[in-house]
Design a protein around this motif. Structure first.
Motif, mmCIF file in Angstrom:
data_model
loop_
_atom_site.group_PDB
_atom_site.id
_atom_site.type_symbol
_atom_site.label_atom_id
_atom_site.label_comp_id
_atom_site.label_asym_id
_atom_site.label_seq_id
_atom_site.Cartn_x
_atom_site.Cartn_y
_atom_site.Cartn_z
ATOM 1 N N GLY A 186 5.243 0.911 -5.282
ATOM 2 C CA GLY A 186 4.111 0.381 -6.134
ATOM 3 C C GLY A 186 4.295 0.923 -7.637
ATOM 4 N N THR A 208 7.113 -3.643 -5.849
ATOM 5 C CA THR A 208 5.753 -4.108 -6.234
ATOM 6 C C THR A 208 5.544 -5.310 -5.253
ATOM 7 O OG1 THR A 208 4.331 -4.562 -7.839
ATOM 8 C CG2 THR A 208 6.785 -5.402 -8.112
ATOM 9 N N MET A 252 -0.699 3.563 -5.726
ATOM 10 C CA MET A 252 -0.621 2.465 -4.831
ATOM 11 C C MET A 252 -1.239 2.756 -3.615
ATOM 12 S SD MET A 252 1.448 1.899 -1.839
ATOM 13 C CE MET A 252 1.912 0.429 -0.976
#
Length: 411
Positions: A186, A208, A252
């Protein structure tokens, strides 16, 4: 007005809230304590009260977005934080009766469905929030685009300083050595990965699910001349291969979903070397497991859920990851959100030009509600350090402080 009479006397006891209905009838709630705010809520149509009573957060959020009520004597941040402060988490009294059994069951089922966050929906959920215009985030984030809780060694610090201190605080807990391989799950716009490479001389793979973030992160790595050592990929954490000395994940985990927690930690365990260390930074709830409110699920973070510490521990302990350090950041995100909110208000014209007035009000309500949750509600931030081997890290926490001071000196 009679509908709000069922709700507001239970919610507003300190300060003063005056509600004016569409025909001009006014009624006040609270004790008028001069040390508390005195605000006015002006309703612009007769259905606002009904919508708020039906679902307070969803109804209040949608009505504000649509301009169906306005706040006088302050703004939406003043209003939301005032209401929430009347029933802080510490009081143990939220002023509302428990919902009936049918509604409780419905809420539980909806919450569980929305927390599933299966692989097929993960990318769409991320895109909903993080693939908005780059210009929007430039208007209110710091220069490094850190879109997570900053670390305030002094509440008087600038946002830029607090975000830089956050990077140093996390890097110190990773106990890095030059040449190590780091996985950033993330990675956002690449700030953490680039920082770790620059200050600690490590190689980083950032992953990501946001195409917009990926584009910016790669551009930043290329501009810094480190694309061979700091790589970014559009990749689900479950699809990563290889071994890493360290794993870091900031902001995340809120998108993983409880049904996937065990798989997340199993993946992290399997990707770490035998001497590996992991640092997880996530929003969390002080209370027992719950659900994400309907307004946030619908407009801001579809599929998002902030876990309780017990949920995290239950999943990680079954995957042979040893918890080696736990830190609870209580007010740091409140300071961060207030600064974001201020910047958003200062850039109202630019944001409305990018989107429209309704989007601006939505974003303002989002930041106001989040601020209230961290100032008076049940939300905090957890920083959890894990290790695969109990002998990997020093046996006292002194090394964290020493490394953090050295990293701050580097700037």
């Amino acid at each position: 007005m009679w509908l709000l009479d069922r709700l507001l006397p239970k919610l507003i006891r300190k300060g003063r809230l005056t509600v004016i209905d569409p025909v001009g009838t006014a009624k006040s709630y609270g004790d008028g304590d001069p040390d508390w705010p005195a605000l006015t809520m002006r309703l612009h149509d007769a259905k606002v009260a009904r919508d708020i009573i039906r679902d307070p957060r969803l109804g209040a959020g949608e009505a504000y977005m649509d301009g169906r009520y306005s706040i006088e004597g302050g703004d939406i941040l003043d209003f939301v934080t005032f209401v929430r402060a009347n029933r802080p988490w510490e009081s143990g009294d939220y002023g509302l009766k428990r919902p009936g059994a049918v509604r409780s069951l419905t809420t539980s089922i909806v919450g569980r469905v929305n927390r599933l966050n299966q692989r097929r929906s993960s990318r769409a959920n991320v895109a909903h929030h993080y693939d908005l215009s780059d210009r929007l985030y430039d208007l209110f984030l710091d220069r490094d685009r850190q879109y997570s809780c900053a670390y305030w060694t002094d509440p008087a610090n600038s946002l830029e300083q607090a975000q830089a201190d956050k990077l140093a605080h996390i890097a110190a807990k990773l106990h890095l050595s030059a040449g190590q391989k780091v996985l950033d799950i993330g990675c956002g716009w690449g700030g953490m990965a680039l920082y770790l490479n620059r200050t600690c001389d490590v190689d980083v793979l950032g992953i990501t699910l946001s195409e917009e973030q990926l584009k910016v992160a790669r551009e930043r790595a290329a501009a810094a001349g480190v694309s061979e050592r700091v790589r970014f990929e559009l990749c689900d954490y479950r699809d990563v291969t290889g071994q890493f000395d360290r794993i870091v994940s900031v902001g995340m985990f809120e998108h993983v979903g409880p049904p996937n927690y065990r798989e997340f930690f199993r993946t992290c365990h399997n990707r770490l070397t035998s001497q590996g260390v992991m640092l997880l930074h996530t929003i969390g709830r002080i209370n027992k497991p719950g659900t994400t409110d309907a307004w946030t699920r619908k407009y801001i973070f579809p599929g998002g859920y902030s876990p309780s510490l017990s949920e995290i521990m239950k999943a990680s302990e079954r995957n042979k990851l040893m918890i080696t350090d736990v830190e609870v950041l209580r007010l740091h995100y409140a300071y961060t959100l207030r600064e974001w909110y201020k910047r958003v208000q200062d850039k109202q014209a630019e944001i409305e030009a990018l989107y429209d007035a309704r989007f601006f009000r939505m974003w303002s309500f989002y930041l106001a509600g989040a601020t209230a949750a961290f100032e008076s509600g049940g939300m905090v931030n957890f920083q959890l350090q894990y290790s695969r081997d109990r002998h990997t890290l020093p046996i006292t926490r002194d090394y964290m402080h020493e490394a953090e001071q050295a990293l701050r000196a580097k700037g």
